[in-house]
Write a protein that holds these residues in place. Structure first.
Motif, PDB file in Angstrom:
ATOM      1  N   GLY A 191      -0.773   3.630  12.429  1.00  0.00           N
ATOM      2  CA  GLY A 191      -1.870   2.908  13.073  1.00  0.00           C
ATOM      3  C   GLY A 191      -3.178   3.661  12.954  1.00  0.00           C
ATOM      4  O   GLY A 191      -4.220   3.090  12.591  1.00  0.00           O
ATOM      5  N   SER A 220     -10.211  -3.764  10.071  1.00  0.00           N
ATOM      6  CA  SER A 220     -11.025  -4.140   8.918  1.00  0.00           C
ATOM      7  C   SER A 220     -11.330  -5.627   8.887  1.00  0.00           C
ATOM      8  O   SER A 220     -12.222  -6.067   8.191  1.00  0.00           O
ATOM      9  CB  SER A 220     -10.308  -3.742   7.612  1.00  0.00           C
ATOM     10  N   TYR A 236      -5.136   4.623   3.377  1.00  0.00           N
ATOM     11  CA  TYR A 236      -3.945   3.836   3.057  1.00  0.00           C
ATOM     12  C   TYR A 236      -2.910   4.630   2.269  1.00  0.00           C
ATOM     13  O   TYR A 236      -1.705   4.415   2.417  1.00  0.00           O
ATOM     14  CB  TYR A 236      -4.338   2.571   2.284  1.00  0.00           C
ATOM     15  N   VAL A 274      -4.242   3.740   9.116  1.00  0.00           N
ATOM     16  CA  VAL A 274      -4.762   2.447   8.656  1.00  0.00           C
ATOM     17  C   VAL A 274      -6.150   2.201   9.242  1.00  0.00           C
ATOM     18  O   VAL A 274      -7.053   1.704   8.565  1.00  0.00           O
ATOM     19  CB  VAL A 274      -3.781   1.303   9.016  1.00  0.00           C
ATOM     20  N   GLY A 275      -6.333   2.561  10.519  1.00  0.00           N
ATOM     21  CA  GLY A 275      -7.649   2.435  11.150  1.00  0.00           C
ATOM     22  C   GLY A 275      -8.703   3.257  10.426  1.00  0.00           C
ATOM     23  O   GLY A 275      -9.850   2.826  10.273  1.00  0.00           O
ATOM     24  N   TRP A 319       0.201  -5.159   2.947  1.00  0.00           N
ATOM     25  CA  TRP A 319      -0.211  -4.821   4.318  1.00  0.00           C
ATOM     26  C   TRP A 319      -1.607  -4.211   4.398  1.00  0.00           C
ATOM     27  O   TRP A 319      -2.220  -4.214   5.461  1.00  0.00           O
ATOM     28  CB  TRP A 319       0.807  -3.865   4.955  1.00  0.00           C
ATOM     29  N   ALA A 359       0.423  -1.512  10.571  1.00  0.00           N
ATOM     30  CA  ALA A 359      -0.633  -1.829   9.598  1.00  0.00           C
ATOM     31  C   ALA A 359      -1.210  -3.226   9.829  1.00  0.00           C
ATOM     32  O   ALA A 359      -2.189  -3.608   9.189  1.00  0.00           O
ATOM     33  CB  ALA A 359      -0.077  -1.727   8.181  1.00  0.00           C
ATOM     34  N   GLY A 360      -0.608  -3.997  10.739  1.00  0.00           N
ATOM     35  CA  GLY A 360      -1.093  -5.346  11.028  1.00  0.00           C
ATOM     36  C   GLY A 360      -0.316  -6.444  10.329  1.00  0.00           C
ATOM     37  O   GLY A 360      -0.619  -7.628  10.494  1.00  0.00           O
ATOM     38  N   LYS A 373      -8.599   3.841   7.350  1.00  0.00           N
ATOM     39  CA  LYS A 373      -8.551   3.348   5.963  1.00  0.00           C
ATOM     40  C   LYS A 373      -7.973   4.374   4.980  1.00  0.00           C
ATOM     41  O   LYS A 373      -8.279   4.359   3.790  1.00  0.00           O
ATOM     42  CB  LYS A 373      -9.936   2.877   5.494  1.00  0.00           C
ATOM     43  N   GLN A 406      -5.176   1.838  15.729  1.00  0.00           N
ATOM     44  CA  GLN A 406      -6.056   1.491  14.604  1.00  0.00           C
ATOM     45  C   GLN A 406      -7.515   1.783  14.940  1.00  0.00           C
ATOM     46  O   GLN A 406      -8.259   2.320  14.110  1.00  0.00           O
ATOM     47  CB  GLN A 406      -5.890   0.015  14.229  1.00  0.00           C
ATOM     48  N   LYS A 445      -4.171  -6.415   5.913  1.00  0.00           N
ATOM     49  CA  LYS A 445      -3.826  -7.020   7.206  1.00  0.00           C
ATOM     50  C   LYS A 445      -4.395  -6.284   8.413  1.00  0.00           C
ATOM     51  O   LYS A 445      -4.204  -6.725   9.549  1.00  0.00           O
ATOM     52  CB  LYS A 445      -2.294  -7.079   7.370  1.00  0.00           C
ATOM     53  N   SER A 446      -5.059  -5.165   8.226  1.00  0.00           N
ATOM     54  CA  SER A 446      -5.560  -4.356   9.340  1.00  0.00           C
ATOM     55  C   SER A 446      -6.455  -5.155  10.281  1.00  0.00           C
ATOM     56  O   SER A 446      -7.311  -5.905   9.847  1.00  0.00           O
ATOM     57  CB  SER A 446      -6.333  -3.152   8.809  1.00  0.00           C
TER      58      SER A 446
END
Length: 449
Positions: free
Chosen positions: A297, A445, A305, A300-301, A438, A378-379, A303, A73, A441-442
């Motif tokens: 990962g 962020s 999505y 999502v890091g 999800w 995604a956390g 962003k 991430q 949930k990162s």
């Protein structure tokens, strides 16, 4: 560090992971086969010790899992400095945790083996193996953590090469200590333990050299034992639920194994042989899910999505297709495959039915492997654990008893329970992914990095 960060594609990430897991499976069988030439009792002794060591490796895995996701991430978010910090902190955390567990195994090896109701004649060999391998198990904790770090940077081939090297060294060491060529002492189980530890120590040295190379020696090793609260909290946030899920699965499988044992030795043997064959079917899904986890990962890091959402669904389709096709091929040759392990016609007949049921089972397992790893990346770590525990015990264990024991369907009933569990969990995970909860949930962020 971005200069050395690799461009990521699913294929480039997945095929080395596939080879690595396949080697683990094959070499585990090779160890057993080589030791069986020395003594059947030795195989049993090492098998019991390895049950304890497998649980320890699950415990090490919770830091490694958190490491992989947090680094991916942060690299996706271009937070290279934070990714480097997490790399070092996770190494320190798993080293301390590994040393503590190693000391416990060294001191409590005999009481642990006695708790498992080990026959007296196996105790000395099992104890010797557990003291040597367990007492130095912190080396495996470090290898797992370094492997997670290197994979997150996209260098899955590096980890594969280390695994190949370690396995080759282990087999060579086993050969020398079991068969005693060139005047080598025949040490049996003790020799196998020494070979295992020696190959891990060399593997750790190689892994550390590759880690320094891939990160251009830019890791802040001064933070090794500092343990910043924010990083440790996030590692535990991901790792503890993941470990809980694995422990719950292992626990539920142990209970189901007790049910199968009640059906008799033949049923237990059939289950072991059928699951050994099935491992080679879901191997593809495991590799795809781990490669997908790294990609998601990073996405999502960053962003991105939408790309992460589509990547999971593409990987899922691929995993379902491959696992279904592989299961069909294995089912067509089920009698021949079962015949590799046994000549007992009853075991072959029942085992063939189980492999046929696997055609339905494995696509369901693909949902869980791919989508759970995507949610985790995604956390979104808690939902899969809660649903998993409910389904493993409420569906898999309960239905295994009802269908397999109460209604007398035997192993076929227990396999139907496995199918119900995998598909229920899988569809719930797909619903969760499609809900896009999800996205919020990162770990990147949720805090300034």
């Amino acid at each position: 560090m971005t200069k050395n960060q690799k461009k990521l594609t699913l294929f480039a990430l997945t095929w080395p992971i596939f080879i690595e897991i396949l080697l683990h499976m094959l070499m585990g069988n090779a160890d057993t086969l080589m030791l069986s030439q020395y003594s059947d009792e030795s195989v049993a002794a090492v098998g019991v010790s390895n049950q304890i060591l497998t649980l320890v490796i699950v415990m090490f895995g919770f830091v490694a899992t958190g490491t992989s996701i947090l680094i991916a991430q942060n690299l996706g978010a271009k937070n290279d400095k934070t990714a480097a910090e997490i790399s070092v902190v996770s190494l320190g955390a798993n080293l301390v945790f590994g040393i503590l567990l190693s000391i416990l195994l060294f001191v409590l090896s005999k009481p642990l083996l006695l708790m498992m109701d080990l026959p007296e004649e196996l105790l000395n060999e099992a104890n010797s193996y557990l003291i040597i391998v367990g007492g130095l198990s912190f080396v495996q904790a470090l290898i797992m953590t370094i492997g997670a770090i290197i994979r997150s940077y996209g260098f899955t081939r590096d980890v594969m090469y280390i695994t190949i090297g370690m396995n080759i060294l282990n087999v060579i060491g086993n050969y020398f200590f079991i068969f005693g060529p060139f005047g080598f002492p025949v040490l049996g189980v003790e020799g196998v333990a020494i070979s295992t530890v020696a190959s891990r120590l060399i593997g750790f040295a190689a892994a550390l050299a590759l880690l320094l190379k891939r990160t251009e020696r830019a890791l802040p090793f001064g933070m090794l034992f500092r343990f910043p609260k924010g990083h440790i909290k996030n590692l535990l946030k991901i790792g503890i639920p993941s470990a809980g899920e694995h422990l719950s699965y292992n626990g539920s499988q142990m209970v189901i194994t007790i049910f199968i044992a009640a059906l008799g030795t033949e049923a237990l043997t059939t289950k072991v042989y059928a699951q050994n064959i099935m491992m080679f079917i879901f191997l593809f899904s495991v590799a795809i899910s781990q490669g997908t986890q790294i990609l998601i990962g990073h996405m999502v890091g960053a962003k991105d999505y939408d790309a992460a959402y589509k990547r999971c669904l593409k990987s899922l389709r691929l995993a379902i297709l491959i696992s279904f096709a592989t299961a069909v091929i294995f089912a067509l040759f089920s009698e021949e495959l079962m015949g590799i392990f046994t000549s007992n016609s009853d075991i072959i007949k029942v085992g063939s039915v189980l492999i046929l049921l696997t055609i339905i089972l494995e696509p369901g397992r693909s949902f869980n492997l791919v989508v759970i790893n995507s949610l985790r990346a995604a956390g979104d770590v808690k939902f899969p654990v809660y649903m998993g525990i409910l389904s493993m015990w409420g569906v898999s264990v309960t239905l295994s008893y009802l269908l397999g024991i109460h209604f007398g369907l035997g192993l076929s009933g227990i396999w139907i329970a496995f199918i119900a569990d995998e598909w229920l969990r899988g569809l719930l995970m797909l619903w969760r992914w499609k809900s896009k909860i999800w996205i919020s949930k990162s770990f990147v962020s949720s805090k300034a990095v």
